[in-house]
Design an enzyme around this catalytic site. Structure first.
Site, PDB file in Angstrom:
ATOM      1  N   ASP A 178     -14.054   0.043   0.490  1.00  0.00           N
ATOM      2  CA  ASP A 178     -13.974  -1.297  -0.123  1.00  0.00           C
ATOM      3  C   ASP A 178     -14.864  -2.304   0.599  1.00  0.00           C
ATOM      4  O   ASP A 178     -14.798  -3.500   0.328  1.00  0.00           O
ATOM      5  CB  ASP A 178     -12.533  -1.791  -0.202  1.00  0.00           C
ATOM      6  CG  ASP A 178     -11.935  -2.098   1.162  1.00  0.00           C
ATOM      7  OD1 ASP A 178     -12.295  -1.400   2.143  1.00  0.00           O
ATOM      8  OD2 ASP A 178     -11.100  -3.020   1.265  1.00  0.00           O
TER       9      ASP A 178
ATOM     10  N   ASP B 296     -15.026  -3.642   3.542  1.00  0.00           N
ATOM     11  CA  ASP B 296     -14.573  -4.740   4.420  1.00  0.00           C
ATOM     12  C   ASP B 296     -14.660  -4.354   5.896  1.00  0.00           C
ATOM     13  O   ASP B 296     -14.397  -5.188   6.762  1.00  0.00           O
ATOM     14  CB  ASP B 296     -13.164  -5.223   4.043  1.00  0.00           C
ATOM     15  CG  ASP B 296     -12.076  -4.208   4.325  1.00  0.00           C
ATOM     16  OD1 ASP B 296     -12.388  -3.018   4.545  1.00  0.00           O
ATOM     17  OD2 ASP B 296     -10.889  -4.592   4.313  1.00  0.00           O
ATOM     18  N   ARG B 297     -15.032  -3.115   6.190  1.00  0.00           N
ATOM     19  CA  ARG B 297     -15.159  -2.699   7.585  1.00  0.00           C
ATOM     20  C   ARG B 297     -16.512  -2.011   7.790  1.00  0.00           C
ATOM     21  O   ARG B 297     -17.135  -1.557   6.842  1.00  0.00           O
ATOM     22  CB  ARG B 297     -14.020  -1.745   7.976  1.00  0.00           C
ATOM     23  CG  ARG B 297     -12.661  -2.358   7.682  1.00  0.00           C
ATOM     24  CD  ARG B 297     -11.519  -1.611   8.334  1.00  0.00           C
ATOM     25  NE  ARG B 297     -11.605  -0.189   8.187  1.00  0.00           N
ATOM     26  CZ  ARG B 297     -11.060   0.684   9.031  1.00  0.00           C
ATOM     27  NH1 ARG B 297     -10.411   0.245  10.079  1.00  0.00           N
ATOM     28  NH2 ARG B 297     -11.155   1.970   8.821  1.00  0.00           N
TER      29      ARG B 297
ATOM     30  N   GLU C 283     -10.998  -7.233  14.765  1.00  0.00           N
ATOM     31  CA  GLU C 283      -9.936  -6.325  15.171  1.00  0.00           C
ATOM     32  C   GLU C 283     -10.592  -4.999  15.536  1.00  0.00           C
ATOM     33  O   GLU C 283     -11.636  -4.629  14.977  1.00  0.00           O
ATOM     34  CB  GLU C 283      -8.904  -6.136  14.061  1.00  0.00           C
ATOM     35  CG  GLU C 283      -9.436  -5.572  12.770  1.00  0.00           C
ATOM     36  CD  GLU C 283      -8.367  -5.478  11.675  1.00  0.00           C
ATOM     37  OE1 GLU C 283      -7.230  -5.917  11.902  1.00  0.00           O
ATOM     38  OE2 GLU C 283      -8.697  -4.967  10.591  1.00  0.00           O
TER      39      GLU C 283
ATOM     40  N   ASP D  15     -16.864   1.043   4.788  1.00  0.00           N
ATOM     41  CA  ASP D  15     -15.769   1.852   4.247  1.00  0.00           C
ATOM     42  C   ASP D  15     -15.695   1.644   2.728  1.00  0.00           C
ATOM     43  O   ASP D  15     -16.458   0.840   2.178  1.00  0.00           O
ATOM     44  CB  ASP D  15     -14.451   1.547   4.968  1.00  0.00           C
ATOM     45  CG  ASP D  15     -13.892   0.169   4.675  1.00  0.00           C
ATOM     46  OD1 ASP D  15     -14.646  -0.708   4.225  1.00  0.00           O
ATOM     47  OD2 ASP D  15     -12.683  -0.051   4.911  1.00  0.00           O
TER      48      ASP D  15
ATOM     49  N   LYS E 298     -12.024  -9.816   7.177  1.00  0.00           N
ATOM     50  CA  LYS E 298     -13.072  -8.926   7.680  1.00  0.00           C
ATOM     51  C   LYS E 298     -14.034  -8.608   6.549  1.00  0.00           C
ATOM     52  O   LYS E 298     -13.653  -8.549   5.386  1.00  0.00           O
ATOM     53  CB  LYS E 298     -12.466  -7.669   8.287  1.00  0.00           C
ATOM     54  CG  LYS E 298     -11.520  -6.875   7.424  1.00  0.00           C
ATOM     55  CD  LYS E 298     -10.961  -5.710   8.230  1.00  0.00           C
ATOM     56  CE  LYS E 298      -9.958  -4.891   7.438  1.00  0.00           C
ATOM     57  NZ  LYS E 298      -8.650  -5.538   7.349  1.00  0.00           N
TER      58      LYS E 298
ATOM     59  N   SER F 236     -10.213  -2.006  14.900  1.00  0.00           N
ATOM     60  CA  SER F 236     -10.404  -0.977  13.885  1.00  0.00           C
ATOM     61  C   SER F 236     -11.587  -1.330  12.980  1.00  0.00           C
ATOM     62  O   SER F 236     -11.466  -1.386  11.764  1.00  0.00           O
ATOM     63  CB  SER F 236      -9.127  -0.766  13.076  1.00  0.00           C
ATOM     64  OG  SER F 236      -8.647  -1.998  12.574  1.00  0.00           O
TER      65      SER F 236
ATOM     66  N   SER G 272      -8.520   0.452   0.638  1.00  0.00           N
ATOM     67  CA  SER G 272      -9.524   0.426   1.695  1.00  0.00           C
ATOM     68  C   SER G 272      -9.978   1.837   2.081  1.00  0.00           C
ATOM     69  O   SER G 272     -10.523   2.562   1.273  1.00  0.00           O
ATOM     70  CB  SER G 272      -8.976  -0.352   2.899  1.00  0.00           C
ATOM     71  OG  SER G 272     -10.002  -0.585   3.831  1.00  0.00           O
TER      72      SER G 272
ATOM     73  N   ARG H 146       0.837  -1.194   0.000  1.00  0.00           N
ATOM     74  CA  ARG H 146       0.000   0.000   0.000  1.00  0.00           C
ATOM     75  C   ARG H 146       0.868   1.238   0.000  1.00  0.00           C
ATOM     76  O   ARG H 146       1.834   1.323   0.757  1.00  0.00           O
ATOM     77  CB  ARG H 146      -0.948   0.000   1.200  1.00  0.00           C
ATOM     78  CG  ARG H 146      -2.123   0.959   1.031  1.00  0.00           C
ATOM     79  CD  ARG H 146      -3.090   0.873   2.190  1.00  0.00           C
ATOM     80  NE  ARG H 146      -3.913  -0.328   2.158  1.00  0.00           N
ATOM     81  CZ  ARG H 146      -4.894  -0.579   3.032  1.00  0.00           C
ATOM     82  NH1 ARG H 146      -5.160   0.295   3.969  1.00  0.00           N
ATOM     83  NH2 ARG H 146      -5.588  -1.692   2.954  1.00  0.00           N
TER      84      ARG H 146
END
Length: 583
Positions: A295, A297-298, A395, A293, A409, A397, A136, A34
């Site tokens: 993408d 995944d959160r 996690e 978010d 996630k 976050s 992300s 990243r």
């Protein structure tokens, strides 16, 4: 030769910038490669993505004799940058081009997808690996390259190190590697979108326990996808659970690589970035807001309280709710001969210990991993292969894994699970916030606080952590922090843990990142660590109380004082030029 000339200072112009761009390569962090999009070997661009994919091809060819037949999955989000002509879709097409030129079967999604779809597809299609082009929730200038292994989990050591070696062995683009249009014409390219989307939504129903309540629910939900990929997929997930579709935030529903309505595209930042969704919810009479978010995944969640104010839950608070929910649903639906000792939940070591408290009381197993979902995914796969049942992992976050269809996630599944939970609780006359307090009363209050400082100077970061390792003399860690005595120190960077008889950390050594954990005499556990994806020094602190011995106010006050001491004595922000999160 270029790097040598730069080191000797024999080139005119911006030496430092050229050094930064050309004299180091991208490396795998907690979420793959990243960096900012732009020119240079340490940036995300056409060339570095081609080089990375060539390295991966070389590594996979060595490890799998049937690599070309089993194939490789490629997905992407909606990021893009006009100035560098760089976009996630273009980088994904170049990734596919490298592999197609080598006669590898490539499953290339025809449109943007949530990150969880790539690890899910790897397992469903029997592919050897997959890549998701995404950064992300990072700032708009960034992009990334997330790699998944055949087990559906993000790669960990030694794969990451071996792939980097392979990348360095083949840096010159091969014939055909630049042909981004090959993906549109090659017979070896397959589009897995319909099959994977249908299968994912079907598998999602395995963790739907109250469909009849969902169908009748009067509860309204607002969803924001933060200008990313989530809208269509969250709508489908709600439909799969029997819900009416959530109300989308119109200004944030469609992809926008500039993330033009938020100061940063990270729902973890709280109420300040959820402004549009909260105002829409008030207008529509919706009590719960779910935010994925960019993408998807959160997941962030906010709930309107009786006084009209909004409570934005932390990742640790949501984990307490998810942990209680997933175990309660398991208990109600398991077979009579099911053994609770075969059940597991997991969390990263910097996350709340609330699952440990629930596990101790209910009889299931709880395990910790290093920070980063790549460690959770790999461990969950190992547990499943050994006949164990994993209900939930997280996690702090705001990353949650409900069930095991996806070994990463997943904000899409988490969004619809929280909706079902809120619907069920409404029938019990409870809100999410009220249930959270009930969980703390039952299992003990776990009061945590997480934040960060920005630091753009790596030598400063290293100096801060080295000072702590030699605080009271060479290789002598601090024995106190202000007025607070330290019971144990764990240093995952070096492998030291004073709480173990042999002084060796149980968690694997992670030399590429800085991480120190302090256990205090008053029961607080605090961790300082560097981010694997951003220029941050993060701190995590939690006070854990036993059930029935909880005065929340006292715990919060004690935690705040300890954090202040930690910042003043260990991080020294003024001296080190650190910028606090809220500044």
């Amino acid at each position: 030769p270029w790097c040598q000339a730069l080191k000797e200072g024999s080139l005119d112009g911006k030496h430092q910038e050229l050094r930064e761009r050309l004299c180091c390569r991208l490396s795998f962090g907690t979420a793959g490669l990243r960096s900012a999009m732009g020119a240079g070997f340490c940036y995300i661009n056409d060339l570095t993505v081609i080089q990375s994919t060539q390295g991966i091809y070389k590594y996979l060819e060595r490890n799998f004799s049937d690599f070309k037949q089993r194939g490789f999955v490629v997905g992407y989000d909606t990021r893009g940058q006009v100035t560098s002509n760089c976009s996630s879709k273009k980088l994904a097409k170049l990734t596919a081009a490298v592999l197609l030129a080598k006669d590898v079967l490539v499953y290339f999604f025809s449109t943007y997808v949530p990150t969880p779809f790539v690890p899910y597809a790897v397992q469903q299609l029997g592919a050897v690996a997959g890549v998701m082009i995404t950064a992300s929730h990072n700032r708009k200038e960034d992009n990334g390259y997330k790699v998944y292994w055949e087990n559906g989990a993000q790669i960990t050591s030694p794969h990451d190190k071996e792939i980097i070696k392979c990348i360095e062995e083949c840096v010159e683009p091969w014939n055909g590697s630049w042909n981004e249009n090959r993906v549109d014409t090659s017979p070896l390219r397959q589009d897995p979108l319909r099959r994977i989307c249908d299968s994912y939504m079907q598998d999602l129903t395995k963790i739907c326990y109250h469909r009849e309540l969902n169908v009748q629910s009067s509860l309204k939900f607002v969803h924001t996808s933060f200008h990313g990929v989530g809208h269509d997929y969250v709508q489908l997930a709600f439909k799969a659970f029997g819900f009416q579709p959530p109300i989308p935030v119109p200004e944030q529903k469609d992809p926008d690589p500039d993330f033009s309505t938020v100061k940063c595209p990270n729902p973890e930042e709280g109420e300040s970035v959820l402004e549009l969704s909260l105002r829409l919810a008030e207008k529509e009479g919706a009590k719960v807001v779910v935010a994925t978010d960019p993408d998807a995944d959160r997941l962030a969640v906010a709930e309107q309280q009786d006084n009209g104010c909004w409570k934005v839950f932390t990742g640790n608070e949501l984990a307490a709710l998810f942990g209680w929910w997933m175990f309660s649903c398991w208990k109600e639906n398991c077979s009579p001969d099911a053994d609770v000792r075969n059940v597991y939940m997991l969390a990263t070591t910097v996350s709340s210990k609330i699952l440990r408290a629930i596990a101790l009381k209910e009889g299931f197993h709880f395990e910790e991993t290093l920070p980063g979902f790549k460690w959770i995914g790999s461990r969950v796969k190992n547990l499943l292969d050994n006949g164990k049942e994993v209900l939930f992992a997280f996690e702090e976050s705001i990353g949650f894994m409900c069930g095991t269809s996806v070994l990463d996630k997943d904000g899409v599944s988490a969004a619809v699970v929280i909706a079902e939970m809120a619907t069920y609780l409404q029938g019990q006359g409870l809100t999410l916030a009220q249930k959270l307090l009930d969980i703390y009363e039952t299992y003990g209050y776990h009061i945590s606080k997480t934040s960060y400082f920005l630091c753009y100077d790596p030598p400063t970061i290293k100096r801060i952590f080295e000072r702590l390792r030699n605080f009271e003399g060479p290789q002598c860690y601090p024995k106190c922090c202000g007025a607070y005595n330290i019971l144990h120190v764990r240093d995952v960077t070096t492998g030291y843990d004073s709480s173990q008889l042999n002084h060796k950390s149980v968690l694997p050594v992670s030399r590429n990142s800085q991480m120190l954990t302090f256990t205090f005499q008053n029961g607080c556990v605090a961790t300082l660590r560097t981010s694997g994806t951003e220029p941050k020094i993060k701190y995590y602190a939690e006070m854990c109380a036993l059930p029935g011995l909880s005065d929340r106010g006292v715990l919060e006050e004690e935690l705040q004082k300890l954090i202040e001491a930690l910042i003043e004595n260990f991080l020294e922000p003024a001296k080190n030029g650190l910028t606090w999160r809220s500044a």
